[in-house]
Structures are given as C-alpha cells and as structure tokens.
Design a protein around this motif. Structure first.
Motif, short mmCIF file in Angstrom:
data_model
loop_
_atom_site.label_atom_id
_atom_site.label_comp_id
_atom_site.label_asym_id
_atom_site.label_seq_id
_atom_site.Cartn_x
_atom_site.Cartn_y
_atom_site.Cartn_z
N SER A 53 40.21 -50.34 88.35
CA SER A 53 39.54 -50.81 86.80
C SER A 53 40.36 -52.84 87.13
O SER A 53 39.15 -53.07 86.21
N GLU A 99 46.04 -58.74 94.59
CA GLU A 99 46.50 -57.39 94.73
C GLU A 99 47.77 -57.15 95.79
O GLU A 99 47.97 -57.85 97.35
N ARG A 100 48.08 -56.04 96.04
CA ARG A 100 49.91 -56.13 96.85
C ARG A 100 49.50 -55.11 98.19
O ARG A 100 50.19 -55.71 98.95
N GLY A 122 40.25 -38.28 95.35
CA GLY A 122 39.98 -37.35 95.92
C GLY A 122 38.51 -37.41 97.16
O GLY A 122 39.00 -37.00 98.14
N ILE A 131 35.57 -38.10 93.61
CA ILE A 131 34.47 -37.96 93.32
C ILE A 131 34.05 -39.63 92.93
O ILE A 131 35.43 -39.89 91.29
N ARG A 170 37.88 -43.85 99.19
CA ARG A 170 37.77 -45.01 98.23
C ARG A 170 38.40 -46.59 98.88
O ARG A 170 38.24 -47.12 99.12
N VAL A 218 52.95 -58.86 91.92
CA VAL A 218 53.41 -58.69 90.87
C VAL A 218 54.74 -58.14 90.44
O VAL A 218 54.84 -57.15 90.45
N ASP A 253 44.98 -45.75 85.80
CA ASP A 253 46.01 -45.56 84.82
C ASP A 253 47.12 -45.94 84.79
O ASP A 253 47.72 -45.14 84.61
N SER A 268 38.53 -42.22 88.14
CA SER A 268 37.89 -43.56 88.30
C SER A 268 36.90 -44.30 87.15
O SER A 268 36.70 -45.13 86.96
C1 LIG Z 1 44.27 -37.55 95.09
C2 LIG Z 1 44.26 -38.15 93.83
C3 LIG Z 1 42.29 -37.11 94.17
C4 LIG Z 1 41.81 -37.56 93.14
N1 LIG Z 1 40.85 -37.26 92.40
C5 LIG Z 1 39.56 -38.60 91.57
C6 LIG Z 1 38.37 -38.18 91.40
O1 LIG Z 1 37.48 -36.81 92.56
N2 LIG Z 1 37.42 -38.55 90.67
C7 LIG Z 1 37.97 -39.20 90.34
O2 LIG Z 1 36.89 -40.68 89.32
N3 LIG Z 1 39.24 -40.13 90.29
C8 LIG Z 1 39.92 -39.76 90.73
N4 LIG Z 1 41.20 -39.48 91.07
C9 LIG Z 1 42.24 -40.43 90.03
C10 LIG Z 1 41.20 -42.29 90.68
O3 LIG Z 1 42.06 -42.88 91.79
C11 LIG Z 1 42.57 -42.99 89.57
O4 LIG Z 1 42.08 -42.68 87.97
C12 LIG Z 1 41.46 -44.56 90.19
O5 LIG Z 1 42.32 -44.97 91.42
C13 LIG Z 1 42.48 -45.65 88.70
O6 LIG Z 1 41.61 -46.67 89.37
P1 LIG Z 1 42.94 -47.78 88.80
O7 LIG Z 1 42.54 -49.32 89.40
O8 LIG Z 1 43.84 -47.97 87.89
O9 LIG Z 1 44.21 -48.20 90.10
P2 LIG Z 1 44.69 -47.77 91.05
O10 LIG Z 1 43.43 -47.61 92.04
O11 LIG Z 1 45.58 -47.48 91.45
O12 LIG Z 1 44.25 -49.39 91.65
C14 LIG Z 1 45.65 -50.28 90.87
C15 LIG Z 1 45.98 -51.23 92.06
O13 LIG Z 1 46.26 -52.09 91.98
C16 LIG Z 1 47.66 -52.18 93.14
N5 LIG Z 1 48.87 -52.58 92.70
C17 LIG Z 1 50.09 -52.25 91.91
N6 LIG Z 1 51.33 -52.22 92.04
C18 LIG Z 1 51.07 -54.05 92.11
C19 LIG Z 1 51.58 -55.57 92.01
N7 LIG Z 1 52.63 -55.43 91.16
N8 LIG Z 1 50.62 -56.49 91.86
C20 LIG Z 1 49.79 -56.42 92.54
N9 LIG Z 1 49.33 -55.17 92.79
C21 LIG Z 1 50.04 -53.74 92.58
C22 LIG Z 1 47.27 -51.55 93.76
O14 LIG Z 1 47.55 -51.69 95.60
C23 LIG Z 1 45.77 -50.63 93.72
O15 LIG Z 1 45.10 -51.33 94.76
C24 LIG Z 1 42.59 -39.00 91.69
C25 LIG Z 1 44.03 -39.47 92.00
C26 LIG Z 1 44.62 -39.01 93.32
C27 LIG Z 1 45.52 -39.55 93.56
#
Ligand SMILES: Cc1cc2nc3c(=O)[nH]c(=O)nc-3n(C[C@H](O)[C@H](O)[C@H](O)COP(=O)(O)OP(=O)(O)OC[C@H]3O[C@@H](n4cnc5c(N)ncnc54)[C@H](O)[C@@H]3O)c2cc1C
Length: 431
Positions: free
Chosen positions: A15, A34-35, A46, A48, A105, A129, A302, A315
């Motif tokens: 995102s 990014e932390r 996972g 996908i 990932r 942050v 998320d 994702s």
């Molecule tokens: C086991 C598992 C299986 C999954 N399987 C699937 C799948 O097959 N297909 C699918 O589409 N989705 C899947 N998901 C869900 C998917 O991983 C998430 O929906 C997606 O990663 C969300 O992306 P995001 O960028 O919102 O958050 P994230 O990918 O969690 O990224 C957040 C980022 O912010 C950083 N961060 C956090 N706090 C701070 C801070 N205070 N300061 C600076 N940086 C910070 C973190 O280090 C991280 O890099 C799965 C999740 C899990 C746990």
C-alpha cells in the motif's frame, strides 16, 4: 534532508509503495519511511499476488516483477482429521493472462521499492515513525525515532500495516481488537524444482495453490494454505487471536498438526525448512474498518483493515487503497485544494465505488456468523468426509441404503431444524 515534504508515506509494503510511487511519479516531493532494514524485511504474506492491482500502477509488471509461479490450479479442501473433501479448478482461458501469481514478498517489496525510488521518492529505512505531529486537529508531519526526527508534510499517508500503531497512538482510530485480527504462521519448505513439478503435475512457471478449512483449525475460525513457489512450498495456518487465546493452543502446534495431516504430509516430504515467520492479519471485515481519512491524513492497506479474508485477498486491496489515496491527493493538488478532511472525503467515496468496499460489504456478516457457528468448521467437514467415504466404499450395500444412512447421519448431528437454520445462515453470509 529537507524539513518539509509534499507527502510522507509511512511504510514500504504494497500500500505504501503504491501511494509513494504514484505521488512521486506525478512530481510530488515524497518521503517514505520504513522501520525495516529494507522494504520487505518485516513483511509476511502467503503469498499470492494479484497482477491486475499491480498492473494498474505499473503497466507490464508481469514481465518485470519477480513472480514465482502463475496459478494454474486451485484446490479447496474441507478437512477432518484424516481426510479431505475438495473442489478443484485447473485451467486457463485462451488469450487471457494469469491474474494470480505466487510470490516471495521480500523479493517483490524490494523490486517495487526500486520503482518507487526511480520515480523520485526518498526512502529512508531503519526509521520508525513513533507519532504524528499535529497543529490542532490537523496532522502536519511525523515524529521518527531518529535524533531531531520531526519532519513536516502537507499530507501523511499511513500505510504502516495491521497494528496501525501510529494512527492509534495519535487517536485517529481505536486500537485493533483480538476479535478482529488473525495470527498466521508460515514455513518455507525447500524442494528441488523438478520435485515440486512432479508432485503437483505442473511445468514451466505453472503453480498450484491449496486453501484448507475445517478441523485443521480445531474449531477456531481460520484457514490453512499451501502455495507452490519455484523451488519452495509456502505452508501456513492462521486463526483469530481471540480463538487462540480461548483455546490455549499455540499456532506452532496447529502448523505441526497440519504438516502431519495425511493429505499434506506427502506433499512436503523430504523438504528442508529454512524460514519460519508469524504475522497478524486484519480479518474483522467491513464492520471493523475505522475512519480512513481526516485533516491531513489518510489510511491505506492493512492499517485500515482492508483484507478480504473469504477470498484470501489483502495485497490487492492494499495496492488499490494506496492507489485511490494517491489519486485523490493528486486530484486535490491539481485543483489547488488543501488536504482537509472535507476534501479527502473523496478517497472514501472512491473506495465505496471500487470492488474493495463492495466485496467487504458483501461478506460483512460472515465473521460473526463463523464466530457463533463453529459447526461449519467441525461438524460439517466430518459429515462430508463420512458421506464421501460411505458412498465410495464398495461393500455390497445398495446405494439407496447408503443415501439414507448419510441423511440419518446429518440429521442426527444437526437435526432437520439445525440443517435448515445453517443453510439460511450460509445464504446470509454470501448474500
Ligand atoms: C501469513 C499471511 C498470508 C497472507 N497471504 C496473502 C495472500 O496470499 N494474498 C494476499 O493478497 N494477501 C495475503 N496476506 C495479506 C497481505 O500480506 C497484506 O494484506 C498486505 O501485506 C498489506 O500491505 P500493507 O502495505 O498495507 O502492509 P504491510 O505489508 O504490513 O506493510 C507495512 C509496512 O510498514 C512498515 N511499518 C510499520 N510500522 C511502521 C512505523 N511506525 N514506521 C515506519 N514503518 C513502519 C512495516 O515494516 C511494513 O514494511 C497475507 C498475510 C499474512 C500474514
């Protein structure tokens, strides 16, 4: 470092990368924090990945992104302790590109981050942050864990993942509840490429995914998965945190049981486990989505609870929310408007019109229905496995007698009234 940016993006997952990429590409001065040591170092999936959502941001991503295998076949298994009843789809449509790919990932996040930086965003890793800077109600920047770590911006995009600690601490949203979040554990099982291809009847870059439900979660609301990568198999299981707490079962225990299930064990036989990870997933659905915009801020991915747990999609929702947030911000900039809550309301509107909110709304009752009706995860998988066993056993008993036996088994376990009630509940969940 300049003290003021047009936009700050917190997090470099799908995102955050999407939002940062689009804003930087359109000429905004973007800082991404990014932390982790590098993008992807803290992330678990996972996994996908859905190409269409990525392609809406990076055209031709299929040719560039480090995808593992294109999903050719999907199996859905409803499991009891020793067997499974399943459905199976295998195939492609002529002329249509695959829409789902297995990925690792860490590789995808690093690749995506390269694009973000090429587009002109400044990425700083190993920087957390810790809070938002506010002027009255308005968010005007972030405070990081670095010395003199206050940085200002016109708008802040919160893409910091499931815990959403930054928004929570700043009072922009309530803390996430154990009721609305799943804990998943995952292992990477390494096997030679040819062994994976023989075991799953695939070749080239074809892949198989298996989604598992039923007694493998011991009645807790959750699922298991097995995804084929090029030279490894991702295997994992997750359940609601509240259920783990009540059942006093550890996620690792569940994963061990799943690995020893007769349907799973032969598929990972002889593999070498090199990685073990655990992560939370926001699975509260539509009803758990907090306020996602305000004075000078928006929430994506998320962090806003955007996961469709029924279809195992996260994702793509992350990338779509990141894209719609960036598009809203860019529209306002082009119109010379500020990033007030009133103007950023457009982000919410765009989301309501997209598949993201439509899908989440469709399944809004499902989490509660599953929480209150564990028979869908325990009794029915068992009944279905027994019914299949009875029907397929060739033992001289006529088929009509077998059908009556199966009907009796269902009525004994759930009663006619219970079966009817469960059918209605399922229809409500899938309305
Ligand atoms: C086991 C598992 C299986 C999954 N399987 C699937 C799948 O097959 N297909 C699918 O589409 N989705 C899947 N998901 C869900 C998917 O991983 C998430 O929906 C997606 O990663 C969300 O992306 P995001 O960028 O919102 O958050 P994230 O990918 O969690 O990224 C957040 C980022 O912010 C950083 N961060 C956090 N706090 C701070 C801070 N205070 N300061 C600076 N940086 C910070 C973190 O280090 C991280 O890099 C799965 C999740 C899990 C746990």
């Amino acid at each position: 470092m300049a003290e003021k940016f047009d936009a700050i993006v917190v997090g470099a997952g799908p995102s955050g990368n999407t939002a940062a990429y689009l804003m930087a590409k359109a000429g905004m001065k973007v800082l991404q924090l990014e932390r982790g040591e590098y993008p992807g170092s803290k992330n678990v999936q996972g996994a996908i990945m859905y190409a269409e959502a990525l392609e809406a941001v990076i055209p031709n991503c299929r040719r560039q992104a480090p995808f593992e295998r294109a999903v050719l076949e999907q199996r859905m298994w409803l499991m009891d302790e020793r067997s499974h009843v399943g459905s199976h789809f295998r195939g492609t449509v002529d002329g249509e590109q695959p829409s789902r790919y297995t990925v690792i990932r860490a590789n995808v996040d690093k690749w995506f981050s390269g694009k973000v930086q090429d587009a002109g965003a400044l990425l700083i890793c190993e920087t957390t942050v810790v809070d938002l800077l506010k002027k009255g109600d308005r968010v005007v920047g972030v405070r990081t864990d670095r010395e003199n770590g206050e940085i200002h911006a016109d708008v802040v995009v919160l893409a910091d993942g499931v815990n959403s600690l930054v928004a929570t601490k700043a009072g922009l949203r309530p803390a996430i509840r154990a009721h609305d979040v799943a804990l998943a554990v995952k292992e990477m099982h390494f096997l030679p490429k040819h062994t994976i291809e023989e075991r799953f009847n695939i070749s080239g870059n074809e892949g198989v995914v298996i989604e598992m439900f039923g007694k493998i979660t011991r009645g807790m609301v959750g699922t298991g998965f097995l995804y084929t990568n090029r030279e490894s198999i991702s295997l994992g299981i997750g359940c609601m945190v509240e259920d783990f707490k009540a059942a006093r079962v550890s996620p690792y225990q569940l994963l061990e049981e799943m690995k020893n299930h007769p349907s799973v064990k032969p598929l990972i036989e002889g593999s070498e486990v090199k990685e073990y990870s655990a992560h939370l997933i926001p699975e509260g659905g539509y009803n758990a989505i907090p306020e996602i915009h305000g004075e000078g801020w928006v929430i994506c991915g998320d962090s806003g609870g955007f996961v469709n747990s029924v279809h195992r999609e996260g994702s793509n929702l992350a990338m779509t929310t990141g894209r719609l947030a960036a598009e809203t911000i860019l529209q306002l900039r082009d119109e010379g408007k500020d990033f007030s809550a009133r103007n950023l309301r457009r982000y919410r509107k765009a989301l309501e019109q997209s598949f993201v909110m439509k899908d989440l709304k469709k399944y809004r009752d499902l989490p509660e229905i599953l929480h209150g009706n564990r028979q869908f995860l325990t009794t029915y998988p068992e009944l279905l496995a027994r019914a299949a066993h009875t029907m397929l056993k060739v033992d001289g008993v006529d088929k009509l007698t077998k059908e009556r036996e199966i009907r009796r088994d269902f009525v004994n376990k759930r009663s006619r009234f219970g079966l009817f009630g469960d059918a209605i509940k399922l229809m409500r969940a899938w309305r």
